[in-house]
Each structure stands twice: as structure tokens, then as C-alpha cells.
Design a protein around this motif. Sequence first.
Motif, short mmCIF file in Angstrom:
data_model
loop_
_atom_site.label_atom_id
_atom_site.label_comp_id
_atom_site.label_asym_id
_atom_site.label_seq_id
_atom_site.Cartn_x
_atom_site.Cartn_y
_atom_site.Cartn_z
N SER A 27 0.83 -1.21 0.00
CA SER A 27 0.00 0.00 0.00
C SER A 27 0.87 1.26 0.00
O SER A 27 0.54 2.25 -0.68
N LEU A 28 1.98 1.25 0.73
CA LEU A 28 2.87 2.40 0.74
C LEU A 28 3.58 2.55 -0.59
O LEU A 28 3.72 3.67 -1.12
N ILE A 29 4.01 1.44 -1.16
CA ILE A 29 4.64 1.47 -2.48
C ILE A 29 3.67 2.06 -3.51
O ILE A 29 4.05 2.93 -4.31
N ASP A 30 2.43 1.62 -3.47
CA ASP A 30 1.43 2.13 -4.42
C ASP A 30 1.19 3.62 -4.21
O ASP A 30 1.03 4.39 -5.18
N ASP A 31 1.18 4.07 -2.95
CA ASP A 31 0.98 5.49 -2.67
C ASP A 31 2.13 6.32 -3.22
O ASP A 31 1.92 7.40 -3.80
N VAL A 32 3.35 5.85 -3.05
CA VAL A 32 4.52 6.59 -3.52
C VAL A 32 4.49 6.71 -5.05
O VAL A 32 4.70 7.80 -5.61
N LEU A 33 4.23 5.60 -5.73
CA LEU A 33 4.20 5.64 -7.19
C LEU A 33 3.02 6.47 -7.68
O LEU A 33 3.15 7.27 -8.63
N GLY A 34 1.85 6.32 -7.03
CA GLY A 34 0.67 7.06 -7.46
C GLY A 34 0.82 8.56 -7.29
O GLY A 34 0.47 9.34 -8.18
N LEU A 35 1.37 8.99 -6.15
CA LEU A 35 1.57 10.42 -5.91
C LEU A 35 2.66 10.98 -6.81
O LEU A 35 2.59 12.14 -7.23
N SER A 36 3.66 10.18 -7.12
CA SER A 36 4.69 10.63 -8.06
C SER A 36 4.07 10.89 -9.43
O SER A 36 4.35 11.92 -10.06
N ARG A 37 3.24 9.97 -9.88
CA ARG A 37 2.53 10.17 -11.14
C ARG A 37 1.67 11.44 -11.09
O ARG A 37 1.66 12.22 -12.05
N ARG A 38 0.98 11.65 -9.99
CA ARG A 38 0.12 12.84 -9.87
C ARG A 38 0.94 14.12 -9.90
O ARG A 38 0.52 15.13 -10.48
N PHE A 39 2.12 14.09 -9.28
CA PHE A 39 2.95 15.30 -9.32
C PHE A 39 3.35 15.63 -10.76
O PHE A 39 3.22 16.78 -11.20
N PHE A 40 3.83 14.64 -11.49
CA PHE A 40 4.32 14.93 -12.84
C PHE A 40 3.18 15.29 -13.79
O PHE A 40 3.42 15.88 -14.85
N ALA A 41 1.94 14.97 -13.41
CA ALA A 41 0.78 15.35 -14.22
C ALA A 41 0.29 16.77 -13.92
O ALA A 41 -0.60 17.27 -14.61
N LEU A 42 0.86 17.42 -12.91
CA LEU A 42 0.45 18.79 -12.58
C LEU A 42 0.80 19.75 -13.70
O LEU A 42 1.74 19.51 -14.48
N PRO A 43 0.11 20.89 -13.80
CA PRO A 43 0.50 21.93 -14.75
C PRO A 43 1.94 22.38 -14.47
O PRO A 43 2.41 22.33 -13.32
#
Length: 348
Positions: free
Chosen positions: A51-67
Motif C-alpha cells: 500500500s505504501l509502495i502504491d501510494d509513492v508511485l501514485g503520488l509521483s505520477r500525480r505530481f508529474f501530471a500537474l501543470p
Amino acid sequence: MSNSNVTALPVLDFREFDAGPTARGAFLEQLRSAVRDVGFFYLEGHGLPQSLIDDVLGLSRRFFALPEAAKLEIEMVNSPHFRGYNRVGQELTQGQRDWREQVDIGSEAPALPFDKGLPAWTRLQGPNQWPSALPELKPILLEWQDELTKLSTRLLQAFAIVLEQDENVFEPIYAGTPNHLIKIIRYPGRDSTESEQGVGAHKDSGFLTLLLQERQQGLEVQADDGSWIAAEPRPGTFVVNVGELLEMATDGYLKATVHRVVTPPAGSDRLSVAFFLGAPFDAEIPVLDLAPHLKAEATGVTRDPNNPLFRNSGQNALKSRLRSHPDVAQRHHADLLDAENKPKATAA
């Protein structure tokens, strides 16, 4: 020691380290072979929750998708401590641009007062920059840093036993004010870059590196004959490698191995999260007193005139940062550069 015949990285199960004398002995022999023959290995059974691994990868993806404006809010050039976001092509390896965007998160600590009478590396200590558009990133990455610090220091205990030392022999080096680094990294596909260099060939400068890969391959490890071994993503594992501080501490019994990242194919991208276990900036790296049969196999530290190594941890870290991030160096540390905007020999 030769890795010319290796075609894939070895896989080690860390659960065996705590599974009784027989399993521990087998694990330590596998570790000895991995770090002597390759310098890299996959680590499974590490105990970090998915669950922590998924959170780290998911939030990293969300950061790079920011404007872009939201990402540039924490642009590294605004930080004298070399923390924050770099656009694609902003970091250099061997003087060439790395085609990746990334965020550097160091150990959280207050900035030290600027004083030219203090060692220049004292400027590296300071706070991180965090994006206001993604407040969830800070607590997850700080938790990740804490968990990876625990895991990597346990790994160092296993390394110490392989070296026939007390398992806490490295504690005086990694204790104190930590100097650890997380990089969340996105590599655009070939159609969005100017070269195949995701990251140029290099060695890592700390003790150990633990790399979490998402799904796209690209990491390659150099063999002694100059060929490259693909380190494909394996679910549930970290890729672990030896850094230059361990090479120095063992006088070359352990080798930091050259590696690179190749730009992903067109139409894809690559996401990874790297954790670098470093020593406190004020730590002096000793040479361990190895047993004679181990010392006989130590080949000395690799000497590269373009990459001098220092016994002081802070000197090594500052040297690397000034060279990799010339924009930060010129804005905040111009007094450490020569007339050609290269780091002075005395900068550290």
C-alpha cells in the motif's frame, strides 16, 4: 572479480537474513557474490507494505501530471540546498543533459547560517520544497524516507557481516544528522527528448541506493567487458547497488558499478523512485581493517581524475551537486566556481 558473464541481476530474499542460521548463512553468501561480482541485485522480502509502495508511485505520477506552473513553484534553482523540481534536461551527467524530470527531497533539517569560515558543504543542509498543489506528497515521501532509511541501515548490517566486521561497524558513519536523498523521476519517451540519455553512465556517490521501478525498463548496469545488463522492473523488489562511500570504506573490496538509464521508446515514459543512503555531511569515511584474506582481494578505490573522491562526506556531496546543477551553483554559490563556471578545486 568479473561480471562479464552475468546476463541478469541476482535476486536476494531479505527474509532469509532473519530466518535462522542456515538461511542467514546462505543469504550472506548470495550477498557476498552479488556485491563482489555485480555490485547490483534485486531485493525481495523487504517488508515494506504494498500500500505504501502504491501510494509513492501514485503520488509521483500525480505530481508529474500537474501543470508546469505548479511544478515550477518548487523549482530547484530557488533552493541553495539543491532541493526541488528540475525540468527535463536541467541536470547534467558527464556534462551532458539527462532527459528526465525529477524532484529531489533530502533529509529535513534547518538551514545552517551562511559563513565563509565554515566548510562549503554546510550550505547543503536545509529544508525541502513541497508543492502546494499536492499537499499529500510531503507526508508520504517523508514516511518513505523513514522506512527506506531503516531498511537500508539493516542492509548495511548484512554488508558488515559479509565484510567480517561487527554488524554495527558503519553506525558512527550513518548516525547523526542524516544526509539521505529521494528522487522521484519521470523519463519522457524518445519522441519527446533529444537523445537516448535518460541518465548518463555514472556511479552513485553514497553508501547504498535502493531503486523502486514502476513498469517501463531502462536501467542498465555495465559489465567489465563494457556490455550492458538490463535491470528490468520486477514487481515487489528494489534494485540495490553499492555506492562510492562503500567502495572507499572497503578500499575497493566492494565496487561501485557504472550504470545508466536509456530513454524509453516513443509513446511511453518511465517512472522510478530512487533512495540514496548517505553519510552525515561532517562524517569522515574510514578504511575498514579487513581480514587478510579479504584485504588481498581489495583492489583499491577507482581513480578517476574527472571524479575525485574525498574522505569527507560533505565534500563528495557538494562536488556532485555543483557539477550536476550548474544553474543552482551559479545563482547561489558563484564564489565556489572558477572563471569558466566550473567548481573550484577548493570549493568543498
